[in-house]
Design an enzyme around this catalytic site. Structure first.
Site, mmCIF file in Angstrom:
data_model
loop_
_atom_site.group_PDB
_atom_site.id
_atom_site.type_symbol
_atom_site.label_atom_id
_atom_site.label_comp_id
_atom_site.label_asym_id
_atom_site.label_seq_id
_atom_site.Cartn_x
_atom_site.Cartn_y
_atom_site.Cartn_z
ATOM 1 N N HIS A 1 0.881 -1.312 -0.204
ATOM 2 C CA HIS A 1 0.069 -0.068 -0.055
ATOM 3 C C HIS A 1 0.924 1.191 0.056
ATOM 4 C CE1 HIS A 1 -4.343 -0.703 1.006
ATOM 5 N NE2 HIS A 1 -3.752 -2.066 0.694
ATOM 6 N N GLU B 1 -6.504 -0.358 -6.083
ATOM 7 C CA GLU B 1 -7.325 0.576 -5.789
ATOM 8 C C GLU B 1 -6.984 2.171 -5.902
ATOM 9 O OE1 GLU B 1 -5.684 -1.232 -3.092
ATOM 10 O OE2 GLU B 1 -7.004 -3.099 -3.026
#
Length: 321
Positions: free
Chosen positions: A38, A106
């Site tokens: 991330h 994402e």
């Protein structure tokens, strides 16, 4: 025989703590590691997000466990030519073996360079071309690539493992599952979907590995575990496309504060000190044919979790598997 691994959450823990957890996972008897990739955590309250490739290299030097990224998006934030180099170096550094887990990503992590976030169909096409670029570079040959989304100009990787890393893909829906079956070496799931696994097998993934992962929260009481799970991971109760589209942790906080209850999180995250609750949460993965199951402990009480799983949960799971 099913392998049981530990899922390292970069969103919750700093790099030194992740390395320590990897060592603790090996000592507790886990077989392998997942690690998230991330740029932002899902929520500010989670509080961390180190650069995964540095952490992977460090873990590879202090454990003998294989590592899979779960998952890297090699399309927008980082060019696939750079991901190819990072993964090749990781495969040289990780003593237990390295697998590049990939997905379409994402907006939370991938929007940061200012590029528009593409629709799902375009993201899937980008991922397919990114995998092609990565595999070309792993041959060690000089690569020129002029594709629809990426260009590579006379690039060659000089540091390569003896065998190229495997690529596993996170897939949702028939098109993505078909791509995973035809172009990668394995499937990654965050829910035990029999339909998806059967489709993957039918489309060419018959002898390929299926990995699955889930979150749990061990604590000395169920009440405490439910509190921690709701505080750290209310996003586990979100369904639909929102997790792929929201760009900032505060947006996830706004959404979960208005929609998610502690009871909803407890329905998704096995909570408390009863080993049968944890086994019951993992059992559907075994029943749907997942080959490797990765468990993430929510919260800071990692020592208690590893002792609990080593003594109470892993022996039960291995008896069933």
């Amino acid at each position: 025989m099913t392998r049981f691994g530990y899922f390292l959450a970069c969103e919750e823990h700093g790099p030194k703590e992740l390395v320590r957890q990897a060592q603790a996972a090996e000592a507790a008897g886990f077989d392998a590691l997942w690690i998230s990739d991330h740029y932002h955590p899902w929520l500010d309250s989670q509080g961390q997000s180190p650069f995964v490739w540095s952490v992977v290299g460090a873990i590879g030097q202090v454990t003998s466990l294989p590592i899979t990224t779960a998952v890297t998006c090699p399309t927008t934030r980082v060019h696939p030519a750079v991901v190819a180099q990072a993964a090749a170096t990781s495969a040289e550094m990780v003593r237990g073996g390295f697998t590049l887990g990939v997905g379409t990503g994402e907006a939370l992590n991938e929007h940061i360079l200012g590029q528009p976030w593409p629709p799902a169909s375009r993201r899937l096409s980008m991922l397919e071309e990114a995998i092609e670029v990565i595999r070309k570079l792993w041959t060690g040959k000089l690569v020129n690539h002029r594709g629809e989304y990426y260009e590579v100009d006379t690039a060659r990787l000089y540091t390569l493992p003896e065998e190229p890393p495997r690529i596993y893909m996170s897939a949702f829906g028939p098109k993505a599952t078909r791509l995973a079956a035809s172009e990668t070496d394995g499937l990654i799931q965050v829910a035990p979907s029999r339909e998806t696994i059967e489709h993957f097998r039918a489309e060419g993934g018959t002898d390929k590995t299926v990995q699955g992962g889930l979150k749990v929260c061990w604590a000395e009481t169920e009440e405490e575990a439910r509190r921690v799970a709701y505080e750290r991971w209310p996003t586990e109760a979100l369904a639909g496309e929102a997790p792929q589209l929201l760009p900032l942790p505060r947006h996830f906080a706004q959404l979960t504060e208005s929609l998610v209850t502690p009871e909803m999180v407890a329905d998704e995250v096995a909570c408390g000190p009863d080993p049968e609750v944890h086994v019951a949460a993992i059992r559907p993965y075994l029943e749907t044919g997942v080959d490797e199951v990765y468990v993430c402990q929510v919260g800071d009480d990692q020592e208690g979790f590893f002792e609990f799983y080593a003594n109470e949960v892993l022996p039960r799971l291995r008896a069933e598997a």
